[in-house]
Design a protein around this motif. Structure first.
Motif, mmCIF file in Angstrom:
data_model
loop_
_atom_site.group_PDB
_atom_site.id
_atom_site.type_symbol
_atom_site.label_atom_id
_atom_site.label_comp_id
_atom_site.label_asym_id
_atom_site.label_seq_id
_atom_site.Cartn_x
_atom_site.Cartn_y
_atom_site.Cartn_z
ATOM 1 N N ILE A 59 0.875 -1.226 0.104
ATOM 2 C CA ILE A 59 0.003 -0.048 -0.004
ATOM 3 C C ILE A 59 0.879 1.275 0.080
ATOM 4 C CG2 ILE A 59 -1.567 1.428 1.351
ATOM 5 C CD1 ILE A 59 -3.054 -1.015 2.331
ATOM 6 N N SER A 60 1.970 1.171 0.710
ATOM 7 C CA SER A 60 2.959 2.399 0.870
ATOM 8 C C SER A 60 3.493 2.606 -0.452
ATOM 9 C CB SER A 60 4.046 2.155 1.654
ATOM 10 O OG SER A 60 3.447 1.984 2.968
ATOM 11 N N ALA A 61 3.718 1.689 -1.303
ATOM 12 C CA ALA A 61 4.433 1.785 -2.647
ATOM 13 C C ALA A 61 3.380 2.170 -3.627
ATOM 14 C CB ALA A 61 4.787 0.375 -3.039
ATOM 15 N N CYS A 62 2.168 1.824 -3.421
ATOM 16 C CA CYS A 62 0.921 2.190 -4.183
ATOM 17 C C CYS A 62 0.721 3.936 -3.946
ATOM 18 C CB CYS A 62 -0.482 1.555 -4.055
ATOM 19 S SG CYS A 62 -1.519 1.711 -4.904
ATOM 20 N N ILE A 63 0.458 4.363 -2.617
ATOM 21 C CA ILE A 63 0.380 5.633 -2.399
ATOM 22 C C ILE A 63 1.468 6.299 -2.592
ATOM 23 C CG2 ILE A 63 -0.109 7.051 -0.318
ATOM 24 C CD1 ILE A 63 -2.469 5.438 -1.247
ATOM 25 N N PHE A 64 2.663 5.703 -2.576
ATOM 26 C CA PHE A 64 3.883 6.679 -3.026
ATOM 27 C C PHE A 64 3.836 6.929 -4.412
ATOM 28 C CE2 PHE A 64 8.423 6.869 -4.033
ATOM 29 C CZ PHE A 64 8.817 7.825 -3.417
ATOM 30 N N MET A 65 3.650 6.007 -5.334
ATOM 31 C CA MET A 65 3.225 6.257 -6.724
ATOM 32 C C MET A 65 2.441 7.184 -7.196
ATOM 33 S SD MET A 65 5.848 4.555 -7.855
ATOM 34 C CE MET A 65 5.467 4.881 -9.508
ATOM 35 N N VAL A 66 1.288 6.962 -6.178
ATOM 36 C CA VAL A 66 -0.018 8.095 -6.298
ATOM 37 C C VAL A 66 0.551 9.565 -5.961
ATOM 38 C CG1 VAL A 66 -2.116 9.069 -5.674
ATOM 39 C CG2 VAL A 66 -1.625 6.487 -6.013
ATOM 40 N N GLY A 67 1.430 9.475 -4.934
ATOM 41 C CA GLY A 67 1.835 10.775 -4.518
ATOM 42 C C GLY A 67 3.038 11.435 -5.283
ATOM 43 N N ILE A 68 4.002 10.645 -5.867
ATOM 44 C CA ILE A 68 4.782 11.057 -6.714
ATOM 45 C C ILE A 68 4.287 11.653 -8.066
ATOM 46 C CG2 ILE A 68 6.800 10.369 -8.393
ATOM 47 C CD1 ILE A 68 7.496 10.704 -5.422
#
Length: 302
Positions: A31-40
């Motif tokens: 989830i962190s990777a997913c949200i991180f990609m969304v944030g980036i």
């Protein structure tokens, strides 16, 4: 539902995470990777939009005219352009202003080389118009219109810079949709497995709770809360990372891309987070809830 019951369900949700640490860690990481990609991708996209919006009224083109074109004819063309919706403003650059600007730019510190030009303006036929866009997407239409005007000799524009920025922004948006969709599926799958493990370890307890009359909502509650907690933790971590490194990345980009540094106008991190934080939080919690509910309906026989 009583407050005491809510705290009990939350406690059980935390206990499920602790009991299944490995799968919980995998779920939070994904989830962190997913949200991180969304944030980036969101950060890059809004910054690109911000840059394009900022340079819309500062980027333009210079229109040069045929030799012998009078100032009155140029002013007439200026009035025509100022009346168009695609134009933000038009500045008239006289031959004297053009020569002064040229001297300051190319003869700074070499004034002795200007001795032969005293009382003479070699750019006497270089009057021009600086045309600034109201909207960058109308650039091509405006250029075509100006080229068809009488006495127009040449147009100097920065079309490539605009096209590169617009193309890059489009690429970022499409790439973000694909990668986020992939990570979203992986996140739901991992959360489902995490919840399933929690259900399997408590199967006997769940059966006893059903026999003594526990309601379905009471039994499902800890697993739903578990998914929500995983989603929240998986959201906080990447948003914190982006917040910490945002300014450092900006500094790195501006030093590495010196040639286009004038166009790199970045948003304040707080302005970005006004929209990013609630959207990312909702997104992370929804991933957790979807993963938990899918598993509960599939594996929990109550």
């Amino acid at each position: 539902m009583k407050i005491r019951t809510i705290f009990y369900l939350m406690g059980q949700g935390f206990m499920n995470i602790i009991k299944n640490q490995l799968m919980s860690f995998a779920s939070i990481t994904t989830i962190s990777a997913c949200i991180f990609m969304v944030g980036i991708f969101y950060t890059v996209s809004v910054n690109m939009d911000y840059m394009l919006e900022a340079i819309e009224t500062t980027m333009g083109m210079t229109v040069f005219f045929d030799e012998g074109t009078s100032e009155e004819q140029i002013i007439e063309i200026q009035n025509l352009l100022e009346a168009r919706n695609e134009v933000h403003k038009v500045n008239y650059i006289s031959p004297e202003e053009a020569w002064t600007s040229f001297k300051n730019e190319y003869f700074s510190g070499k004034e002795d080389q200007l001795a032969g030009f005293e009382g003479e303006n070699p750019l006497k036929d270089s009057a021009s118009l600086e045309v600034y866009f109201a909207r960058l997407e109308t650039q091509k239409d405006l250029v075509a219109y100006i080229e068809a005007l009488p006495n127009v000799r040449n147009i100097r524009q920065a079309e490539q810079v605009v096209e590169i920025m617009q193309s890059f922004n489009t690429l970022v948006r499409y790439a973000s949709l694909v990668l986020v969709a992939i990570l979203l599926i992986i996140s739901i799958f991992l959360i489902s497995n995490t919840i399933r493990l929690g259900i399997s370890t408590r199967q006997k307890e769940i059966e006893i709770m059903k026999y003594i009359g526990a309601k379905d909502a009471f039994i499902k509650g800890p697993f739903i809360i578990e998914g929500a907690i995983i989603g929240i933790i998986g959201t906080v971590i990447p948003l914190s990372i982006i917040y910490v490194f945002y300014e450092k990345v900006i500094e790195l980009v501006t030093t590495e891309f010196v040639l286009i540094s004038n166009y790199l106008i970045f948003m304040n991190i707080f302005d970005i987070y006004k929209n990013l934080v609630p959207v990312a939080a909702l997104f992370g919690i929804m991933i957790g809830l979807i993963g938990s509910r899918v598993t509960i309906h599939k594996y929990l026989k109550v």
